[in-house]
Design a protein around this motif. Structure first.
Motif, mmCIF file in Angstrom:
data_model
loop_
_atom_site.group_PDB
_atom_site.id
_atom_site.type_symbol
_atom_site.label_atom_id
_atom_site.label_comp_id
_atom_site.label_asym_id
_atom_site.label_seq_id
_atom_site.Cartn_x
_atom_site.Cartn_y
_atom_site.Cartn_z
ATOM 1 N N CYS A 23 -8.174 4.994 -2.445
ATOM 2 C CA CYS A 23 -8.360 4.022 -1.655
ATOM 3 C C CYS A 23 -8.617 4.243 -0.246
ATOM 4 O O CYS A 23 -7.994 5.424 0.319
ATOM 5 C CB CYS A 23 -7.021 3.042 -1.749
ATOM 6 S SG CYS A 23 -7.518 1.427 -0.886
ATOM 7 N N CYS A 76 -8.659 -3.178 -3.087
ATOM 8 C CA CYS A 76 -7.684 -3.215 -4.459
ATOM 9 C C CYS A 76 -8.535 -3.132 -5.574
ATOM 10 O O CYS A 76 -8.382 -2.232 -6.657
ATOM 11 C CB CYS A 76 -6.537 -4.219 -4.770
ATOM 12 S SG CYS A 76 -5.497 -4.363 -3.257
ATOM 13 N N CYS A 132 0.782 -1.235 0.026
ATOM 14 C CA CYS A 132 0.149 -0.022 0.171
ATOM 15 C C CYS A 132 0.935 1.402 0.002
ATOM 16 O O CYS A 132 0.389 2.421 -0.609
ATOM 17 C CB CYS A 132 -0.774 0.082 1.095
ATOM 18 S SG CYS A 132 -2.185 -1.400 1.475
HETATM 19 S S1 SF4 Z 1 -5.493 -0.414 -3.748
HETATM 20 FE FE1 SF4 Z 1 -4.764 -2.263 -2.464
HETATM 21 S S2 SF4 Z 1 -2.510 -2.012 -2.602
HETATM 22 FE FE2 SF4 Z 1 -3.302 -0.115 -2.963
HETATM 23 S S3 SF4 Z 1 -3.370 1.128 -1.106
HETATM 24 FE FE3 SF4 Z 1 -5.478 0.245 -1.568
HETATM 25 S S4 SF4 Z 1 -5.333 -1.822 -0.343
HETATM 26 FE FE4 SF4 Z 1 -3.355 -1.118 -0.660
#
Ligand code: SF4
Lengths: 378, 93
Positions: free
Chosen positions: A333, A355, A324
């Motif tokens: 996110c 994700c 992350c």
């Molecule tokens: S998209 Fe997945 S890897 Fe990227 S910050 Fe969010 S949880 Fe973490």
């Protein structure tokens, strides 16, 4: 076009930000949540705690005297802001005793409620002696919507109680969570929020029901793709969709504020959990966050300060997924340690659901940027 | 002078807070934060000092002229009285 100017998030009082900032340096538990009961008069299929059926406060839940004694210890330790939640906290017959007792200790109280029980003596209590804020969940914009989502004939009652509290000058924030049962009505729900002219906080991401005693899958949760589309649609209505440029700015900021130890370990806890905030469940167990069912100890048995020290110690061990830290999707996110834990059982594993959702948000924004119309949330 | 029973004075994170409790929250649903001098004056009242005694403490602790301290103290107490935070000794809560 900004169709929804009334749909804003209540801002936090500056004094709260100041106390939390100082408290973070000093390790002071400035804010807490008391989960008064897991009982509820609704039966929402997606609830993270209520198992259905248990309408009354349950055996083994703390008494009013125990809550007030914990409140006294918490006030002595520096707690100023308290959230009373459930289940449905207003179901407790001794709610007024707990509420007024905690206020007398000098606590600024907020109450989470489904809004259906703010009648009679409880309504009079809030009118005479208002909380800092009432957080009322708004599940639907029709009686049928309430029956579908909550198994309760409560729509008229909830809306009339909201109007009564608003007329009395009580500060209200509406919490709107989108699920499979109400996502198709998001425009109508937005219209109701606008008509009520109240602060509103929306959520399209639903945690798995980690606290239920009988494990179930997250019922009614939107698919990552549907949640992403709805997030973009809602933000568009509120005139706050991030542009690719603003997302890039945010990415840069996140990079400079990465954890001290570079890429060796993931980030620690950025929110207030364990720094200045704690959660005490219906039986008196302290946790760093209500979504992280890792109790550190029993407050009635061990004392508040001992449990707080353990909560802080646990928080300091928490590391987010390394993946992350430099993730390009991070600006979109809502990942946090609690989400990682709730989704994967582990703080340092990236949750596949988020994700996928974040990737879909980016796709949707890129599509918008190319001038294509955002696809309606299904 | 006395602190109204409708308010509570708390020290949290090195800050002195004055908060309404009970039905006073209907009029003011927030927190007053006090400066260092305000905190000293409230402490003096809580310990049973009158305005003159509080002003003397202010003059001593902050090395200001007693007359200026007295004026500042009276102005501060007047403000607190307007909010109903400070009451005359014989006032009923
Ligand atoms: S998209 Fe997945 S890897 Fe990227 S910050 Fe969010 S949880 Fe973490």
């Amino acid at each position: 076009m900004n169709e929804l100017q009334a749909v804003t998030t209540a801002s936090e009082p500056p004094v709260s930000r100041k106390l939390h900032a100082i408290g973070r340096r000093l390790g002071t538990p400035v804010s807490g949540t008391f989960e008064l009961t897991s009982g509820c008069n609704f039966n929402c299929r997606m609830c993270y705690i209520h198992d259905g059926g248990a309408k009354d406060p349950q055996a083994g839940e703390l008494t009013a005297a125990q809550w007030l004694s914990i409140g006294k210890e918490a006030a002595d330790a520096g707690t100023v802001f308290l959230l009373l939640t459930g289940g449905e906290p207003l179901l407790r017959r001794d709610f007024a005793e707990i509420y007024t007792g905690l206020k007398k200790l000098g606590m600024m109280i907020s109450v989470n409620t489904n809004g259906s029980l703010i009648t009679g003596d409880t309504a009079a209590l809030f009118e005479k002696n208002p909380p800092m804020r009432l957080n009322i969940s708004l599940y639907a914009d029709t009686p049928e919507g309430y029956r579908r989502q909550c198994g309760a004939d409560a729509y008229e009652n909830v809306v009339s109680n909201i109007r009564r509290m608003k007329a009395a000058g009580v500060q209200i924030k509406l919490n709107v969570s989108f699920t499979e049962y109400n996502a198709d009505r998001f425009r109508e729900i937005a219209a109701l929020v606008r008509e009520l002219d109240l602060h509103c906080q929306t959520s399209v991401y639903m945690y798995p029901p980690v606290r239920r005693t009988s494990p179930t899958a997250a019922q009614g949760r939107l698919s990552p793709e549907a949640a992403a589309k709805l997030r973009v649609q809602w933000d568009l209505m509120c005139g706050k969709t991030p542009t690719p440029e603003s997302a890039e700015e945010l990415r840069k900021l996140l990079r400079v504020s990465e954890c001290d130890d570079g890429n060796a370990r993931g980030e620690g806890v950025r929110c207030r959990a364990g720094h200045t905030a704690y959660w005490i469940d219906t039986k008196g167990q302290m946790m760093m966050c209500g979504m992280v069912p890792l109790p550190v100890g029993s407050v009635p048995e061990e004392g508040f300060l001992s449990c707080w020290q353990k909560t802080r110690a646990l928080m300091q061990t928490v590391r987010m997924p390394k993946k992350c830290t430099n993730c390009s999707l991070r600006p979109y996110c809502c990942v946090c340690p609690a989400a990682c834990f709730a989704e994967t059982g582990d703080f340092s594993t990236a949750p596949a659901y988020l994700c996928e959702m974040s990737s879909c948000i980016e796709q949707e924004l890129l599509r918008l940027n190319k001038g294509e119309k955002a696809i309606e949330a299904e | 002078m006395k602190l109204s029973e409708d308010f509570i004075c708390r020290k949290v994170c090195g800050e002195t807070l004055l908060m309404p409790i009970g039905e006073k929250t209907k009029e003011f649903n927030g927190i007053f934060t006090l400066s260092e001098t305000g905190a000293l004056l409230i402490d003096a009242i809580v310990k049973g000092e009158n305005a003159d005694g509080a002003a003397a403490l202010l003059a001593e602790q902050f090395a200001v002229d007693i007359e200026i301290a007295r004026q500042d103290t009276l102005a501060f107490f007047e403000q607190l009285q307007q909010y109903g935070i400070l009451l005359d000794d014989d006032a009923a809560d």
